[in-house]
Design an enzyme around this catalytic site. Structure first.
Site, PDB file in Angstrom:
ATOM      1  N   ALA A  73       0.837  -1.069   0.014  1.00 16.72           N
ATOM      2  CA  ALA A  73       0.076  -0.106  -0.047  1.00 16.72           C
ATOM      3  C   ALA A  73       0.819   1.317   0.067  1.00 16.72           C
ATOM      4  O   ALA A  73       1.230   1.695   1.053  1.00 16.72           O
ATOM      5  CB  ALA A  73      -0.792   0.130   1.248  1.00 16.72           C
ATOM      6  N   TYR A 140       9.369  10.239  -3.448  1.00 18.22           N
ATOM      7  CA  TYR A 140       8.778   8.857  -3.583  1.00 18.22           C
ATOM      8  C   TYR A 140       9.861   7.961  -3.291  1.00 18.22           C
ATOM      9  O   TYR A 140       9.953   7.038  -2.615  1.00 18.22           O
ATOM     10  CB  TYR A 140       8.116   8.644  -5.033  1.00 18.22           C
ATOM     11  CG  TYR A 140       7.958   7.245  -5.197  1.00 18.22           C
ATOM     12  CD1 TYR A 140       6.950   6.395  -4.522  1.00 18.22           C
ATOM     13  CD2 TYR A 140       8.774   6.568  -6.211  1.00 18.22           C
ATOM     14  CE1 TYR A 140       6.914   5.297  -4.762  1.00 18.22           C
ATOM     15  CE2 TYR A 140       8.501   5.102  -6.524  1.00 18.22           C
ATOM     16  CZ  TYR A 140       7.680   4.713  -5.816  1.00 18.22           C
ATOM     17  OH  TYR A 140       7.313   3.091  -6.200  1.00 18.22           O
ATOM     18  N   PHE A 168      11.608  -2.991 -10.690  1.00 19.46           N
ATOM     19  CA  PHE A 168      11.648  -2.043 -11.945  1.00 19.46           C
ATOM     20  C   PHE A 168      10.533  -1.711 -12.630  1.00 19.46           C
ATOM     21  O   PHE A 168       9.648  -1.261 -11.706  1.00 19.46           O
ATOM     22  CB  PHE A 168      13.031  -2.555 -12.753  1.00 19.46           C
ATOM     23  CG  PHE A 168      14.226  -2.387 -12.070  1.00 19.46           C
ATOM     24  CD1 PHE A 168      14.636  -2.868 -10.806  1.00 19.46           C
ATOM     25  CD2 PHE A 168      15.233  -1.473 -12.689  1.00 19.46           C
ATOM     26  CE1 PHE A 168      15.746  -2.572 -10.293  1.00 19.46           C
ATOM     27  CE2 PHE A 168      16.370  -1.173 -12.153  1.00 19.46           C
ATOM     28  CZ  PHE A 168      16.973  -1.787 -10.733  1.00 19.46           C
ATOM     29  N   ASN A 169      10.210  -2.063 -13.631  1.00 17.44           N
ATOM     30  CA  ASN A 169       8.849  -1.661 -14.205  1.00 17.44           C
ATOM     31  C   ASN A 169       8.015  -2.690 -14.093  1.00 17.44           C
ATOM     32  O   ASN A 169       7.917  -3.603 -15.011  1.00 17.44           O
ATOM     33  CB  ASN A 169       9.016  -0.976 -15.558  1.00 17.44           C
ATOM     34  CG  ASN A 169       9.455   0.458 -15.573  1.00 17.44           C
ATOM     35  OD1 ASN A 169      10.793   0.412 -15.077  1.00 17.44           O
ATOM     36  ND2 ASN A 169       8.961   1.373 -15.959  1.00 17.44           N
ATOM     37  N   LEU A 189       3.376   3.573 -18.793  1.00 15.01           N
ATOM     38  CA  LEU A 189       3.496   3.400 -20.252  1.00 15.01           C
ATOM     39  C   LEU A 189       2.631   2.284 -20.969  1.00 15.01           C
ATOM     40  O   LEU A 189       1.952   2.611 -21.968  1.00 15.01           O
ATOM     41  CB  LEU A 189       4.732   3.334 -20.599  1.00 15.01           C
ATOM     42  CG  LEU A 189       5.499   3.029 -22.281  1.00 15.01           C
ATOM     43  CD1 LEU A 189       4.964   4.235 -22.871  1.00 15.01           C
ATOM     44  CD2 LEU A 189       6.744   2.808 -22.465  1.00 15.01           C
TER      45      LEU A 189
HETATM   46  N1  UDP Z   1       6.332   7.137 -20.823  1.00 14.62           N
HETATM   47  C1  UDP Z   1       5.866   8.063 -22.029  1.00 14.62           C
HETATM   48  N2  UDP Z   1       4.509   8.319 -22.205  1.00 14.62           N
HETATM   49  C2  UDP Z   1       3.731   8.129 -21.259  1.00 14.62           C
HETATM   50  C3  UDP Z   1       4.096   7.516 -20.102  1.00 14.62           C
HETATM   51  C4  UDP Z   1       5.357   6.893 -19.819  1.00 14.62           C
HETATM   52  O1  UDP Z   1       6.830   8.225 -23.026  1.00 14.62           O
HETATM   53  O2  UDP Z   1       2.631   8.460 -21.447  1.00 14.62           O
HETATM   54  C5  UDP Z   1       7.795   6.882 -20.717  1.00 14.62           C
HETATM   55  C6  UDP Z   1       8.238   7.482 -19.381  1.00 14.62           C
HETATM   56  O3  UDP Z   1       9.011   8.566 -19.818  1.00 14.62           O
HETATM   57  C7  UDP Z   1       9.582   6.268 -19.038  1.00 14.62           C
HETATM   58  C8  UDP Z   1       8.631   4.934 -19.563  1.00 14.62           C
HETATM   59  O4  UDP Z   1       7.776   5.495 -20.346  1.00 14.62           O
HETATM   60  O5  UDP Z   1      10.622   6.531 -19.728  1.00 14.62           O
HETATM   61  C9  UDP Z   1       8.215   4.374 -18.469  1.00 14.62           C
HETATM   62  O6  UDP Z   1       7.300   5.112 -17.604  1.00 14.62           O
HETATM   63  P1  UDP Z   1       6.329   4.490 -16.651  1.00 14.62           P
HETATM   64  O7  UDP Z   1       5.444   5.810 -16.212  1.00 14.62           O
HETATM   65  O8  UDP Z   1       5.644   3.450 -17.083  1.00 14.62           O
HETATM   66  O9  UDP Z   1       7.225   3.981 -15.571  1.00 14.62           O
HETATM   67  P2  UDP Z   1       8.569   4.713 -14.583  1.00 14.62           P
HETATM   68  O10 UDP Z   1       9.656   4.167 -15.423  1.00 14.62           O
HETATM   69  O11 UDP Z   1       8.254   6.129 -14.125  1.00 14.62           O
HETATM   70  O12 UDP Z   1       8.318   3.905 -13.331  1.00 14.62           O
END
Ligand code: UDP
Length: 322
Positions: A73, A140, A168-169, A189
């Site tokens: 959470a 964060y 990571f992602n 993304l």
């Molecule tokens: N990103 C993008 N357009 C969007 C959302 C994300 O180009 O509408 C890019 C963002 O700049 C990053 C990658 O996609 O390089 C992954 O972003 P996300 O927010 O999914 O995850 P993060 O890496 O911030 O945890």
């Protein structure tokens, strides 16, 4: 075995609950539903409540003898954390401490913490292993790193054993199509790309195309939400087997650019995905890729849905039918 999953109605938490249920664990979910969804909680007892409320925690720990606690959470938006640090420190740090203090008071000794690659800040080397310096660049990341440090001190002083898992992602969805990503607002993304593929958004905006990467867009390490779930189970097992507290970086070790994600989504969905190019998003490092060898060797973790097309196909199923 009885597990308390805090934040079990959210994206990663709900997938975890389903996995625990499938493996025969008795699961209780505590969630305040600020971002989660009640109907995402499958096969678990649900308790509506906030970590702020110590009485609820005391009651839960008095009623049930938990063998482990998993904590999902937290607020996750980097940009918002810069604008509203108080919200992030209160929720992600202070409330976590409340949970840990209640665990100690009730002698619950095993904790799995959702941490993040954001604790590393701007990487000085790639791939990022556990020894990489921790220099988070936003509230964060700083809050998550504070909790990791708090956990070290709580182990030394109170014997609380923990494993921090630095995602990571996180991406993908339940392969059965029952669960998926439902953030509001959605900022990630892959779901945004798939919403554009489904016609729910006019286009996807690529944030920056002048990074020092082969195609100029940011590179990330996308890891399937179910593979993250498996890592949590292995981490808990490590603690039950008498293992020491630890922290692991979780990714597939493969980086994909924003453009590669869009191209893979086009191939998986067979749809047009209109793209616009916009400004860089503040605080985005050019490249984040995990070195997860330690999780593989020490926990025995093997990602089974590591392929980007598989991750996107699972998310697409949810986008179409979820
Ligand atoms: N990103 C993008 N357009 C969007 C959302 C994300 O180009 O509408 C890019 C963002 O700049 C990053 C990658 O996609 O390089 C992954 O972003 P996300 O927010 O999914 O995850 P993060 O890496 O911030 O945890």
């Amino acid at each position: 075995m009885r597990i308390l999953v805090v934040g079990g109605a959210g994206y990663i938490g709900s997938h975890m609950v389903k996995l625990l249920n499938q493996r025969g664990f008795e699961v209780t979910v505590l969630d305040n539903l600020c971002n989660g969804h009640r109907d995402a909680v499958r096969g678990a007892r649900f308790v509506l409540g906030d970590l702020y409320e110590r009485e609820i925690l005391d009651q839960l720990f008095e009623e049930t003898r938990f063998d482990g606690v998993m904590h999902f959470a937290s607020y996750i938006q980097v940009g918002e954390s810069v604008r509203e640090p108080a919200k992030y420190y209160r929720n992600n740090v202070f409330k976590t401490q409340n949970l840990l203090d209640a665990m100690i008071a009730h002698r619950v000794g095993h904790f799995i913490f959702s941490s993040t690659a954001a604790i590393f800040g701007e990487p000085i080397r790639i791939p990022i292993d556990e020894t990489h310096p921790k220099q988070p660049i936003n509230p964060y990341g700083r809050g998550k790193w504070m909790v990791e440090q708090m956990l070290e001190d709580y182990d030394t002083a109170y014997g609380l054993k923990s494993v921090c898992l630095r995602y990571f992602n996180a991406a993908g969805a339940d392969p059965d199509g029952e669960l998926g990503e439902r953030h509001d607002p959605e900022t990630h993304l892959i779901p945004l790309v798939l919403q554009a593929a489904a016609g729910r958004r006019p286009h996807i905006t690529v944030f920056g195309q002048d990074y020092a990467t082969p195609d100029g867009t940011c590179i990330r390490d996308y890891v399937h939400v179910n593979d993250l779930g498996e890592a949590h189970l292995l981490a808990l097992q490590r603690l039950w087997d008498g293992g020491t507290s630890a922290a692991y970086n979780l990714g597939n070790g493969n980086g994909f650019s924003v453009r590669e994600v869009i191209d893979t989504a086009r191939a998986v969905t067979g749809r047009e995905i209109p793209v616009e190019y916009g400004e860089r998003r503040a605080g985005d490092p050019a490249r984040l890729v995990a070195d997860s060898r330690q999780a593989q060797t020490e926990l025995g973790w093997t990602p089974h849905r590591a392929d980007l097309a598989t991750i996107i196909a699972d998310a697409w199923r949810w986008e179409l039918h979820g």
